[in-house]
Enzyme design. Structure first.
Site, PDB file in Angstrom:
ATOM      1  N   TYR A 198      13.089   0.156 -31.368  1.00  0.00           N
ATOM      2  CA  TYR A 198      13.165  -1.316 -31.430  1.00  0.00           C
ATOM      3  C   TYR A 198      14.561  -1.805 -31.031  1.00  0.00           C
ATOM      4  CZ  TYR A 198      12.654  -6.061 -33.323  1.00  0.00           C
ATOM      5  OH  TYR A 198      12.614  -7.432 -33.461  1.00  0.00           O
ATOM      6  N   LYS A 234      15.572  -4.166 -27.786  1.00  0.00           N
ATOM      7  CA  LYS A 234      16.173  -5.498 -27.925  1.00  0.00           C
ATOM      8  C   LYS A 234      17.554  -5.561 -27.257  1.00  0.00           C
ATOM      9  CE  LYS A 234      12.747  -7.533 -29.898  1.00  0.00           C
ATOM     10  NZ  LYS A 234      12.037  -8.633 -29.226  1.00  0.00           N
TER      11      LYS A 234
HETATM   12  N1  LIG Z   1      10.738 -11.445 -37.763  1.00  0.00           N
HETATM   13  C1  LIG Z   1      11.997 -11.103 -37.537  1.00  0.00           C
HETATM   14  O1  LIG Z   1      12.787 -10.863 -38.475  1.00  0.00           O
HETATM   15  C2  LIG Z   1      12.516 -11.001 -36.126  1.00  0.00           C
HETATM   16  C3  LIG Z   1      13.900 -10.810 -35.958  1.00  0.00           C
HETATM   17  C4  LIG Z   1      14.407 -10.720 -34.667  1.00  0.00           C
HETATM   18  C5  LIG Z   1      13.561 -10.796 -33.570  1.00  0.00           C
HETATM   19  N2  LIG Z   1      12.224 -10.969 -33.768  1.00  0.00           N
HETATM   20  C6  LIG Z   1      11.390 -11.026 -32.575  1.00  0.00           C
HETATM   21  O2  LIG Z   1      10.668 -12.237 -32.562  1.00  0.00           O
HETATM   22  C7  LIG Z   1       9.416 -12.033 -31.886  1.00  0.00           C
HETATM   23  C8  LIG Z   1       8.267 -12.500 -32.779  1.00  0.00           C
HETATM   24  O3  LIG Z   1       8.299 -11.727 -33.970  1.00  0.00           O
HETATM   25  P1  LIG Z   1       7.430 -12.094 -35.269  1.00  0.00           P
HETATM   26  O4  LIG Z   1       8.252 -11.728 -36.436  1.00  0.00           O
HETATM   27  O5  LIG Z   1       6.859 -13.449 -35.150  1.00  0.00           O
HETATM   28  O6  LIG Z   1       6.292 -10.979 -35.139  1.00  0.00           O
HETATM   29  P2  LIG Z   1       4.731 -11.042 -35.494  1.00  0.00           P
HETATM   30  O7  LIG Z   1       4.312  -9.612 -35.579  1.00  0.00           O
HETATM   31  O8  LIG Z   1       4.470 -11.943 -36.652  1.00  0.00           O
HETATM   32  O9  LIG Z   1       4.092 -11.711 -34.175  1.00  0.00           O
HETATM   33  C9  LIG Z   1       4.117 -11.061 -32.943  1.00  0.00           C
HETATM   34  C10 LIG Z   1       2.985 -11.600 -32.082  1.00  0.00           C
HETATM   35  O10 LIG Z   1       3.012 -10.912 -30.810  1.00  0.00           O
HETATM   36  C11 LIG Z   1       1.678 -10.542 -30.485  1.00  0.00           C
HETATM   37  N3  LIG Z   1       1.663  -9.372 -29.585  1.00  0.00           N
HETATM   38  C12 LIG Z   1       1.959  -8.085 -29.900  1.00  0.00           C
HETATM   39  N4  LIG Z   1       1.749  -7.297 -28.833  1.00  0.00           N
HETATM   40  C13 LIG Z   1       1.307  -8.094 -27.832  1.00  0.00           C
HETATM   41  C14 LIG Z   1       0.914  -7.847 -26.482  1.00  0.00           C
HETATM   42  N5  LIG Z   1       0.901  -6.610 -25.967  1.00  0.00           N
HETATM   43  N6  LIG Z   1       0.526  -8.902 -25.723  1.00  0.00           N
HETATM   44  C15 LIG Z   1       0.509 -10.160 -26.252  1.00  0.00           C
HETATM   45  N7  LIG Z   1       0.854 -10.433 -27.517  1.00  0.00           N
HETATM   46  C16 LIG Z   1       1.253  -9.409 -28.304  1.00  0.00           C
HETATM   47  C17 LIG Z   1       1.023 -10.234 -31.825  1.00  0.00           C
HETATM   48  O11 LIG Z   1      -0.398 -10.243 -31.730  1.00  0.00           O
HETATM   49  C18 LIG Z   1       1.601 -11.349 -32.683  1.00  0.00           C
HETATM   50  O12 LIG Z   1       0.816 -12.512 -32.634  1.00  0.00           O
HETATM   51  C19 LIG Z   1       9.364 -10.550 -31.531  1.00  0.00           C
HETATM   52  O13 LIG Z   1       9.819 -10.344 -30.205  1.00  0.00           O
HETATM   53  C20 LIG Z   1      10.346  -9.942 -32.508  1.00  0.00           C
HETATM   54  O14 LIG Z   1      10.877  -8.717 -32.043  1.00  0.00           O
HETATM   55  C21 LIG Z   1      11.686 -11.062 -35.015  1.00  0.00           C
END
Ligand SMILES: NC(=O)c1ccc[n+]([C@@H]2O[C@H](COP(=O)([O-])OP(=O)(O)OC[C@H]3O[C@@H](n4cnc5c(N)ncnc54)[C@H](O)[C@@H]3O)[C@@H](O)[C@H]2O)c1
Length: 254
Positions: free
Chosen positions: A159, A163
């Protein structure tokens, strides 16, 4: 006076918008009058969001897309242009996380993370970028990196690497597409309360330790990222490109 932060009538794609932070981006932008194109690999969640948005009177295009599948992406991009006539902004939000010890991680697990977090961002940017270049009206691409792109985290080798790749992908693409007036920036969220970390927050000892890492004292809510999304989608950021904005409660100071 012109509202330099206006989002109204901008056509904005948000990937992975069936739930989590992507859903909050899509909803927040639609509330501000954007024409929203949502996609996700999870059809059931996407249907719920589409129904909610249509019920609220938002202009929405919705399609199931796996962001690792080039032809699905291209079909969706065509659909968005058929419906809305153009694309102003792409938000590459869909992403996945696996926690594995480096010595135990399987090759297919590594590929799973890289394919979605890195290749998917490239394929979507390319498909949308081609249309922006053809239309010759500029555009904006916002990639979602993470604090994990610059900080080491245990059991997150894949991961963190993915990123970090998004950070340099952002800079490099900004350099390439500046001549087309396509701004390419990234947001690096900190710890944000979503399903991605429900298990960690359920462990009181672990949660307390993680909160201590954050100068502002706690995990953020998905809504905490919205202001930066509005800024990067709007004319207020027209001279900003190749930048990574951390919205992280200060965790990258640690
Ligand atoms: N939650 C955190 O703390 C956090 C921190 C930093 C970065 N992020 C980033 O923010 C973004 C969203 O994260 P989140 O926490 O909302 O995650 P989440 O798991 O709640 O949502 C992710 C979404 O992406 C979709 N997805 C996964 N694989 C896919 C694919 N192959 N094609 C299309 N859609 C797909 C999933 O179905 C889901 O709806 C991600 O890129 C994550 O890495 C999250």
């Amino acid at each position: 006076m012109v509202d330099m932060f206006s989002i109204k009538d901008k056509v904005i794609i948000v990937t992975g918008s069936g739930k989590g932070i992507g859903y909050v981006y899509a909803k927040g932008l639609a509330e501000k009058g954007a024409k929203i194109a949502i996609c996700d690999i999870n059809q059931e969640n996407l249907n719920k969001v589409e129904q909610e948005f249509k019920g609220a009177g938002y202009q929405v295009v919705s399609q199931k897309v796996d962001i690792t599948n080039q032809s699905e992406i291209e079909n969706f991009v065509k659909e968005v242009i058929n419906n809305f006539g153009k694309i102003d902004v792409l938000i590459n939000n869909a992403g996945v996380l696996l926690r594995r010890l480096p010595e135990e991680m399987l090759e297919n697990e590594w590929d799973f993370i890289m394919d979605i977090n890195v290749k998917g961002t490239f394929l979507f940017s390319q498909a949308v970028g081609k249309e922006m270049i053809k239309a010759d009206c500029g555009g904006k691409i916002i990639n979602i990196s993470s604090q994990a792109g610059v900080r080491a985290a245990d059991r997150r080798l894949g991961y963190c690497t993915s990123k970090a790749a998004i950070i340099h992908f952002t800079r490099t693409l900004a350099n390439e597409w500046g001549k087309h007036k396509i701004n390419v920036n990234a947001i690096g969220p900190g710890y944000i309360k979503t399903d991605m970390n429900t298990d960690l927050r359920a462990d009181p000892v672990r949660y307390a330790k993680m909160k201590q890492e954050v100068p502002l004292g706690d995990f953020g809510e998905p809504e905490d990222i919205l202001g930066t999304i509005f800024y990067l989608c709007s004319g207020a950021s027209d001279y900003v490109t190749g930048q990574i904005i951390f919205v992280d409660g200060g965790i990258t100071t640690q």
